[in-house]
Enzyme design. Structure first.
Site, mmCIF file in Angstrom:
data_model
loop_
_atom_site.group_PDB
_atom_site.id
_atom_site.type_symbol
_atom_site.label_atom_id
_atom_site.label_comp_id
_atom_site.label_asym_id
_atom_site.label_seq_id
_atom_site.Cartn_x
_atom_site.Cartn_y
_atom_site.Cartn_z
ATOM 1 N N CYS A 2 15.735 56.067 0.388
ATOM 2 C CA CYS A 2 14.269 55.961 1.439
ATOM 3 C C CYS A 2 13.860 55.279 2.340
ATOM 4 O O CYS A 2 14.723 53.861 1.343
ATOM 5 C CB CYS A 2 12.859 56.544 0.373
ATOM 6 N N ARG A 27 20.112 55.608 5.845
ATOM 7 C CA ARG A 27 20.086 55.813 4.601
ATOM 8 C C ARG A 27 20.653 56.891 4.044
ATOM 9 O O ARG A 27 20.851 55.951 2.635
ATOM 10 C CB ARG A 27 19.241 54.711 4.646
ATOM 11 N N TRP A 74 14.601 61.159 0.946
ATOM 12 C CA TRP A 74 15.805 61.423 0.162
ATOM 13 C C TRP A 74 15.016 62.102 -1.229
ATOM 14 O O TRP A 74 15.319 61.104 -2.324
ATOM 15 C CB TRP A 74 17.268 60.022 0.198
ATOM 16 N N ASN A 98 9.663 54.303 -1.893
ATOM 17 C CA ASN A 98 10.904 54.587 -2.398
ATOM 18 C C ASN A 98 11.730 53.829 -3.610
ATOM 19 O O ASN A 98 11.057 52.465 -4.665
ATOM 20 C CB ASN A 98 11.597 53.174 -1.380
ATOM 21 N N GLY A 99 12.206 55.082 -4.742
ATOM 22 C CA GLY A 99 12.111 54.450 -5.977
ATOM 23 C C GLY A 99 12.053 55.340 -6.632
ATOM 24 O O GLY A 99 12.162 56.933 -6.571
ATOM 25 N N GLU A 479 40.386 55.114 -1.909
ATOM 26 C CA GLU A 479 39.133 55.350 -0.983
ATOM 27 C C GLU A 479 39.950 56.607 0.466
ATOM 28 O O GLU A 479 38.466 57.417 0.541
ATOM 29 C CB GLU A 479 39.488 53.796 -0.510
ATOM 30 N N LYS A 483 36.771 58.918 1.393
ATOM 31 C CA LYS A 483 36.598 59.229 2.365
ATOM 32 C C LYS A 483 36.607 60.899 2.873
ATOM 33 O O LYS A 483 35.165 61.451 2.888
ATOM 34 C CB LYS A 483 37.224 58.406 2.849
ATOM 35 N N GLU A 486 33.393 63.071 1.290
ATOM 36 C CA GLU A 486 32.157 62.496 1.140
ATOM 37 C C GLU A 486 31.703 62.916 2.666
ATOM 38 O O GLU A 486 30.883 63.447 3.396
ATOM 39 C CB GLU A 486 31.853 61.818 1.172
ATOM 40 N N HIS A 502 50.705 63.022 -15.747
ATOM 41 C CA HIS A 502 50.712 62.714 -17.100
ATOM 42 C C HIS A 502 49.214 64.011 -16.690
ATOM 43 O O HIS A 502 48.307 63.948 -16.688
ATOM 44 C CB HIS A 502 49.259 61.387 -17.035
ATOM 45 N N LYS A 602 22.947 55.772 2.360
ATOM 46 C CA LYS A 602 23.682 54.346 2.701
ATOM 47 C C LYS A 602 23.273 53.106 1.511
ATOM 48 O O LYS A 602 24.258 52.713 1.081
ATOM 49 C CB LYS A 602 23.402 53.800 4.010
#
Length: 607
Positions: A2, A27, A74, A98-99, A479, A483, A486, A502, A602
């Site tokens: 947040c 963020r 968020w 925030n938290g 990576e 990407k 998301e 496997h 973020k």
């Protein structure tokens, strides 16, 4: 995650708050709101969704007042609705947070029993109701706030305003960052310096456990024991001009095109131009005495750590552990004397990585942080800092910050190898020479993107995609998969190529693209053999390789992205760029929100 902002001064607060919230949008958020003091009374405007909806609300129902707080939320506790949007409050007090308040359920029961009436599902409202109860008992705002802070368990950064006190904001932090900005006849609060960049460059950060009284001409800091303390004012390098998109469609596109400059700028800090040898001027430690390195990070930064592990073990011949930070702290590994803790984070505020850092410290471990924000909590709590010279990264998906982290880790690896005497100066010079070629080759990859554009169209409708790599290229496969999932919401997985048989081989059919990062080099033949197995089962083989490697795979690959020749040492740096470009192009074709993918943030500042 947040974002918090506050202003107390002489200008109308609402426009400043809305503008600052726009800078915090990177963020990640799902609702937003503002509260100001109007004729001494608290008024709020909140909206679900994007800031444009809050701006429209303010256009219809403007907010006056020169003292106010704002928030981008968020969701954690409670759905992302307008009713759950911050600020929360009562007629006496409003709060942004925030938290996570871990004991909110216990406090809520106590407060409801005392007659406090809640209006939302959030843990944040507990703060407002607790402060309100203390105010109703006759406490002054500073006493009510500080008493409430002492009752809260968990991680938080908060800002509060009070009816009848038009020139006061109280803020506090525990485990989540909060900064005070110093202006002329005006003061500010923000989750980070970027939020305050156009308003002021004079910033002071709260230490963990601090709380602060902010007035137009005065800032008073207090520690967790309510003792007055001083906090140093620093000049941030950030400016409001640093966060524009320029002529690019998205911040992510702009930030990918900054790869060459970012890598070059970071190399300038890591390589002595006279001797062409690695240098670490900020690392005041005898690297030759380090017996082991323990790496911890999250997301793409963890993949950088995995590549760093390959480099450090192969080139510097030092044992290295690498753990996802959210697991590391609960594994509670024993850490021997002589171990260097290494944490990696773009923001320097990632909650799980901060917890890993603090665990390392409890084990008597010296900690080196690789961060992009030198004023961050992680940097301040580390023994040593190596800064990535990436500038602000606004897109939620990390791009240039990752290559900057890899550049730092490459320089660290060479410095450790030299200090330990396991590589002579001729070998180090050859590796440095290959590093110095990376910016130019990165620019070549970015300018020659036609193959990636075409490839994106062939996989945009896929349901599943597999990425394979070996050795230091295996984290690049991770990576690429991260990407793609998301940004485009396509299910994608990255695997070590040798692990295909496997389990993952069961997924392979003509509808599942198999993307391999496979430069020519010592592991080429082994990876090519794995791709032959996938091809024999009908897999659609796509390769990222150099011209020689692509030619050797032409009989089984339906598509190839040709990359510049490079040494195996720098291949992870260069091959990271096109897998990011591919994910971006697929997302653009699918029409997703590239810079702010759904459900993501973020800076992940809660567990």
């Amino acid at each position: 995650m947040c974002g918090i902002v506050g202003v107390v001064g002489t200008q109308e607060a609402a426009p400043l708050l809305l503008e600052a919230l726009g800078r915090l949008a990177y963020r990640g958020y799902d609702s937003a709101g503002i509260a100001t003091l109007v004729a001494g009374s608290i008024e709020r405007r909140r909206a679900e969704g994007k800031l444009t909806r809050l701006a429209a609300n303010l256009g219809v129902r403007p907010l006056a007042g020169t003292t106010g707080i704002g928030h981008t939320r968020w969701a954690t506790h409670g759905a992302p609705t307008e009713n759950n949007a911050h600020p929360h409050g009562t007629p006496r007090v409003a709060v942004v947070h925030n938290g996570i308040i871990e004991n909110h359920a216990e406090l809520r029961g106590e407060l409801e029993a005392a007659g406090q009436v809640f209006a939302s599902e959030t843990d944040t409202e507990t703060i407002a109701q607790l402060v309100d109860l203390y105010l109703s008992q006759g406490m002054a705002p500073p006493t009510a706030a500080s008493t409430a802070f002492g009752r809260l368990e968990g991680a938080f950064a908060v800002a509060l305003i009070f009816s009848g006190h038009p020139n006061l904001i109280i803020g506090a932090q525990r485990g989540a960052p909060l900064a005070v900005g110093f202006g002329e006849e005006e003061m500010y609060l923000g989750s980070d310096a970027l939020a305050l960049a156009p308003l002021t460059r004079r910033i002071a950060y709260l230490d963990d456990g601090d709380w602060v009284m902010v007035k137009p001409n005065e800032v008073l800091f207090f520690d967790a024991h309510n003792r007055p303390v001083e906090r140093k004012i620093k000049l941030t390098q950030l400016t409001g001009a640093a966060i524009g998109k320029g002529n690019f469609r998205h911040f992510m596109e702009k930030e990918m095109h900054e790869h060459p400059v970012v890598i070059g700028d970071t190399l300038k800090r890591m390589i002595d131009p006279a001797t062409r040898m690695p240098v670490l001027p900020t690392l005041n430690v005898d690297l030759g005495t380090i017996r082991r390195i323990t790496i911890s990070a999250c997301g793409s930064a963890f993949y950088a750590g995995l590549i760093g592990r390959y480099w450090l073990e192969e080139i510097a011949r030092i044992p290295v552990d690498a753990d996802v930070a959210s697991e590391f702290r609960y594994r509670t590994p024993p850490i021997d004397a002589g171990t260097l803790g290494l944490v990696i984070s773009q923001s320097g505020e990632t909650a799980d990585t901060m917890a890993a850092l603090r665990y390392m410290r409890t084990q008597g471990c010296r900690v080196l942080s690789v961060v992009n924000v030198p004023e961050s909590t992680m940097a301040r709590e580390s023994d040593f800092v190596l800064e990535t010279i990436a500038g602000p990264e606004i897109s939620v998906a990390s791009t240039k910050a990752l290559t900057a982290q890899l550049t730092v880790l490459a320089g660290l690896c060479l410095s450790v190898a030299r200090a330990r005497g396991v590589q002579d100066d001729m070998a180090i010079a050859a590796l440095v020479a290959s590093l110095m070629e990376v910016p130019a080759k990165a620019a070549q990859i970015l300018s020659d993107s036609d193959a990636i554009h075409k490839l994106a169209a062939t996989i945009a409708d896929s349901r599943d995609v597999l990425f394979f790599g070996r050795g230091a290229l295996m984290p690049v496969a991770l990576e690429g998969a991260l990407k793609l999932k998301e940004l485009s919401y396509i299910h994608a997985e990255g695997y070590p190529a040798g692990e295909m048989k496997h389990g993952p081989i069961a997924l392979i059919d003509p509808a599942v693209p198999v993307i391999a990062v496979i430069p020519s080099g010592p592991l080429f033949e082994k990876t090519a053999s794995n791709l032959q197995e996938a091809s024999a089962r009908g897999g659609k083989i796509i390769v990222f390789s150099d011209a020689r490697g692509a030619a050797r795979l032409a009989s089984i690959a339906s598509d190839a992205v040709i990359l510049p020749d490079c040494s195996s040492f720098v291949a992870p740096l260069l091959y990271t760029i096109p897998v990011q470009m591919l994910a971006y192009q697929v997302a653009v074709l699918k029409g997703t929100d590239v810079d702010q993918p759904r459900n993501l943030a973020k800076s992940v500042t809660v567990e």
